[in-house]
Write a protein that holds these residues in place. Structure first.
Motif, mmCIF file in Angstrom:
data_model
loop_
_atom_site.group_PDB
_atom_site.id
_atom_site.type_symbol
_atom_site.label_atom_id
_atom_site.label_comp_id
_atom_site.label_asym_id
_atom_site.label_seq_id
_atom_site.Cartn_x
_atom_site.Cartn_y
_atom_site.Cartn_z
ATOM 1 N N GLY A 44 0.815 -1.215 0.000
ATOM 2 C CA GLY A 44 0.000 0.000 0.000
ATOM 3 C C GLY A 44 0.844 1.258 0.000
ATOM 4 O O GLY A 44 0.589 2.193 -0.767
ATOM 5 N N ALA A 45 1.850 1.283 0.858
ATOM 6 C CA ALA A 45 2.726 2.463 0.936
ATOM 7 C C ALA A 45 3.540 2.647 -0.344
ATOM 8 O O ALA A 45 3.840 3.777 -0.735
ATOM 9 C CB ALA A 45 3.649 2.344 2.135
ATOM 10 N N THR A 46 3.866 1.551 -0.991
ATOM 11 C CA THR A 46 4.635 1.625 -2.231
ATOM 12 C C THR A 46 3.742 2.040 -3.407
ATOM 13 O O THR A 46 4.150 2.828 -4.259
ATOM 14 C CB THR A 46 5.294 0.263 -2.533
ATOM 15 N N THR A 47 2.523 1.524 -3.435
ATOM 16 C CA THR A 47 1.603 1.800 -4.537
ATOM 17 C C THR A 47 0.979 3.191 -4.447
ATOM 18 O O THR A 47 0.756 3.843 -5.470
ATOM 19 C CB THR A 47 0.478 0.741 -4.563
ATOM 20 N N PHE A 48 0.682 3.633 -3.235
ATOM 21 C CA PHE A 48 0.030 4.928 -3.036
ATOM 22 C C PHE A 48 0.875 5.825 -2.131
ATOM 23 O O PHE A 48 0.448 6.188 -1.032
ATOM 24 C CB PHE A 48 -1.368 4.733 -2.419
ATOM 25 N N PRO A 49 2.064 6.210 -2.580
ATOM 26 C CA PRO A 49 2.951 6.973 -1.703
ATOM 27 C C PRO A 49 2.402 8.340 -1.297
ATOM 28 O O PRO A 49 2.599 8.785 -0.166
ATOM 29 C CB PRO A 49 4.237 7.116 -2.517
ATOM 30 N N SER A 50 1.675 9.014 -2.192
ATOM 31 C CA SER A 50 1.176 10.346 -1.829
ATOM 32 C C SER A 50 0.085 10.245 -0.761
ATOM 33 O O SER A 50 0.021 11.079 0.143
ATOM 34 C CB SER A 50 0.672 11.098 -3.056
ATOM 35 N N PHE A 51 -0.788 9.237 -0.852
ATOM 36 C CA PHE A 51 -1.826 9.066 0.161
ATOM 37 C C PHE A 51 -1.207 8.752 1.518
ATOM 38 O O PHE A 51 -1.562 9.359 2.528
ATOM 39 C CB PHE A 51 -2.798 7.946 -0.241
ATOM 40 N N PHE A 52 -0.267 7.818 1.538
ATOM 41 C CA PHE A 52 0.352 7.450 2.806
ATOM 42 C C PHE A 52 1.229 8.580 3.347
ATOM 43 O O PHE A 52 1.367 8.731 4.560
ATOM 44 C CB PHE A 52 1.132 6.137 2.673
ATOM 45 N N SER A 53 1.805 9.380 2.464
ATOM 46 C CA SER A 53 2.581 10.545 2.914
ATOM 47 C C SER A 53 1.689 11.552 3.619
ATOM 48 O O SER A 53 2.114 12.206 4.578
ATOM 49 C CB SER A 53 3.274 11.216 1.737
ATOM 50 N N SER A 54 0.446 11.673 3.166
ATOM 51 C CA SER A 54 -0.470 12.614 3.807
ATOM 52 C C SER A 54 -0.836 12.171 5.223
ATOM 53 O O SER A 54 -1.288 12.973 6.032
ATOM 54 C CB SER A 54 -1.738 12.787 2.969
ATOM 55 N N LEU A 55 -0.647 10.910 5.514
ATOM 56 C CA LEU A 55 -0.934 10.383 6.853
ATOM 57 C C LEU A 55 0.312 10.365 7.738
ATOM 58 O O LEU A 55 0.252 9.901 8.877
ATOM 59 C CB LEU A 55 -1.489 8.959 6.750
#
Length: 178
Positions: A44-55
């Motif tokens: 998840g963190a690799t596929t959606f880095p911008s979403f996880f960065s926002s968290l």
């Protein structure tokens, strides 16, 4: 913000739940959900880095809170004096193992691959202590840009080593019963 904290908790809870469901569907009964949950988290963190960065900020705050609770709970039950009295050979074996690991890592990483010392220290910590201690070390040293990589490397180690050891345990059990 409160919204970000809620989103972080929801994402973490969802990853744990989905990992548990997939474990029950795909793996033999009694298998830990930790490997699949870890793989899902890293994916998840690799596929959606911008979403996880926002968290990142709220996730870090929650992570620090839960790490402190983890350290308190695990430290309360530990006793170095008891290990020295009951199993000194275990302590020496563990110390030797960690020393060899650290020397090899520093030798190959620092002199062979020319990697930065702080990155190697965190890699060693993630391998020996796992993602919680590696993240705590990165935060304590103010290596803010290395907190998430330390967690991900620790989780990757957990997911691969746990998966391999669970597979190996199945093979060893079969060898004993044959």
């Amino acid at each position: 913000t409160l919204s970000s904290l809620g989103t972080s908790l929801a994402v973490a809870s969802t990853l744990v739940h989905v990992g548990g469901v997939l474990t029950r569907i795909l793996l033999p009964a009694g298998t830990s959900s930790l490997p699949l949950t870890s793989i899902l988290t890293v994916a998840g963190a690799t596929t959606f880095p911008s979403f996880f960065s926002s968290l990142s900020a709220s996730g870090t705050a929650l992570g620090v809170l839960f790490m402190q609770m983890f350290f308190a709970a695990s430290g309360a039950a530990g006793s170095i004096a008891l290990v020295f009295r009951k199993a000194p050979s275990l302590f020496l074996f563990s110390a030797l193992q960690i020393a060899i690991h650290f020397c090899c890592l520093m030798g190959f990483g620092r002199y062979g691959l020319k990697l930065k010392a702080n990155e190697l220290y965190l890699a060693s910590n993630a391998n020996v202590g796992g993602p919680t201690t590696a993240a705590a070390m990165a935060q304590a040293k103010n290596w803010d840009d290395l907190i998430v990589p330390a967690i991900l490397i620790g989780l990757m180690g957990y997911s691969t080593a746990t998966g391999l050891s669970l597979g190996l345990s199945t093979v060893l059990k079969r060898m004993v019963t044959v």
